[in-house]
Design an enzyme around this catalytic site. Structure first.
Site, PDB file in Angstrom:
ATOM      1  N   HIS A   7       0.766  -1.197   0.045  1.00  0.00           N
ATOM      2  CA  HIS A   7       0.012   0.054  -0.042  1.00  0.00           C
ATOM      3  C   HIS A   7       0.833   1.163  -0.056  1.00  0.00           C
ATOM      4  O   HIS A   7       1.910   1.122   0.288  1.00  0.00           O
ATOM      5  CB  HIS A   7      -0.858   0.179   0.839  1.00  0.00           C
ATOM      6  CG  HIS A   7      -0.233   0.193   2.377  1.00  0.00           C
ATOM      7  ND1 HIS A   7      -0.053  -1.035   3.370  1.00  0.00           N
ATOM      8  CD2 HIS A   7       0.202   1.240   3.143  1.00  0.00           C
ATOM      9  CE1 HIS A   7       0.508  -0.591   4.326  1.00  0.00           C
ATOM     10  NE2 HIS A   7       0.604   0.627   4.492  1.00  0.00           N
ATOM     11  N   HIS A  79       4.057   7.215   3.633  1.00  0.00           N
ATOM     12  CA  HIS A  79       4.821   5.821   3.674  1.00  0.00           C
ATOM     13  C   HIS A  79       4.494   5.039   2.476  1.00  0.00           C
ATOM     14  O   HIS A  79       3.168   5.366   2.084  1.00  0.00           O
ATOM     15  CB  HIS A  79       5.048   5.326   4.867  1.00  0.00           C
ATOM     16  CG  HIS A  79       3.868   4.329   5.293  1.00  0.00           C
ATOM     17  ND1 HIS A  79       2.978   4.776   6.257  1.00  0.00           N
ATOM     18  CD2 HIS A  79       3.560   3.308   5.029  1.00  0.00           C
ATOM     19  CE1 HIS A  79       2.024   4.289   6.457  1.00  0.00           C
ATOM     20  NE2 HIS A  79       2.511   3.103   5.829  1.00  0.00           N
ATOM     21  N   GLU A 130       7.558   0.936   5.106  1.00  0.00           N
ATOM     22  CA  GLU A 130       7.271   0.021   5.770  1.00  0.00           C
ATOM     23  C   GLU A 130       7.312  -1.352   5.309  1.00  0.00           C
ATOM     24  O   GLU A 130       6.983  -1.358   4.082  1.00  0.00           O
ATOM     25  CB  GLU A 130       5.683   0.186   6.013  1.00  0.00           C
ATOM     26  CG  GLU A 130       4.934  -0.625   6.920  1.00  0.00           C
ATOM     27  CD  GLU A 130       3.565  -0.443   7.188  1.00  0.00           C
ATOM     28  OE1 GLU A 130       2.900  -1.136   8.017  1.00  0.00           O
ATOM     29  OE2 GLU A 130       2.826   0.034   6.478  1.00  0.00           O
TER      30      GLU A 130
END
Length: 134
Positions: A7, A79, A130
């Protein structure tokens, strides 16, 4: 080492308004808000078919997203998240080559119920990364 883009996360000042834009203007499937007190955020995931967009709203004044929104009041990309097969192996390899894992380096459970780690943005051209174990 990294796999699929899981994502892209966007910090927003108003989660309800942002989710409505994706649903009403773009015709996207928008999930239900999910509070993650251990991360200081409330999130909504938007399914794009091949990946997701994660909208983040601060949950409490100590939220790291609150500090981000202080600097970027209208919101913005926060992020990007990549999948890895083994988060501990990935973290060890990254530390070995000089990358910085944020926090104490111990994976925490993320919004998908899987272990996650964050990597310092200065090590990745100004982008917070991440990693999520799949």
């Amino acid at each position: 080492m990294i796999g699929r883009l899981n994502h892209i996360a966007i910090a927003v000042p108003d989660l309800t308004a942002a989710a409505a834009k994706y649903r009403d203007l773009l015709g996207a499937h928008v999930g239900q808000p999910q509070a993650l007190p251990e991360h200081g955020v409330t999130v909504v995931f938007i399914d794009t078919g091949n990946s997701k967009v994660e909208l983040l709203e601060p949950l409490g004044e100590a939220s790291p997203i609150a500090a981000f929104l202080d600097k970027n009041p209208s919101g913005g990309m926060h992020h990007i998240c990549f999948e890895v097969p083994d988060i501990l192996v990935a973290a060890a390899r990254l530390v070995e080559v000089g990358a910085r894992v944020l926090g104490d380096g111990t994976p925490r459970i993320g919004a998908h119920g899987k272990p996650v780690l964050f990597l310092h943005p200065k090590d990745f051209d100004g982008t917070l990364i991440e990693l999520e174990e799949v």
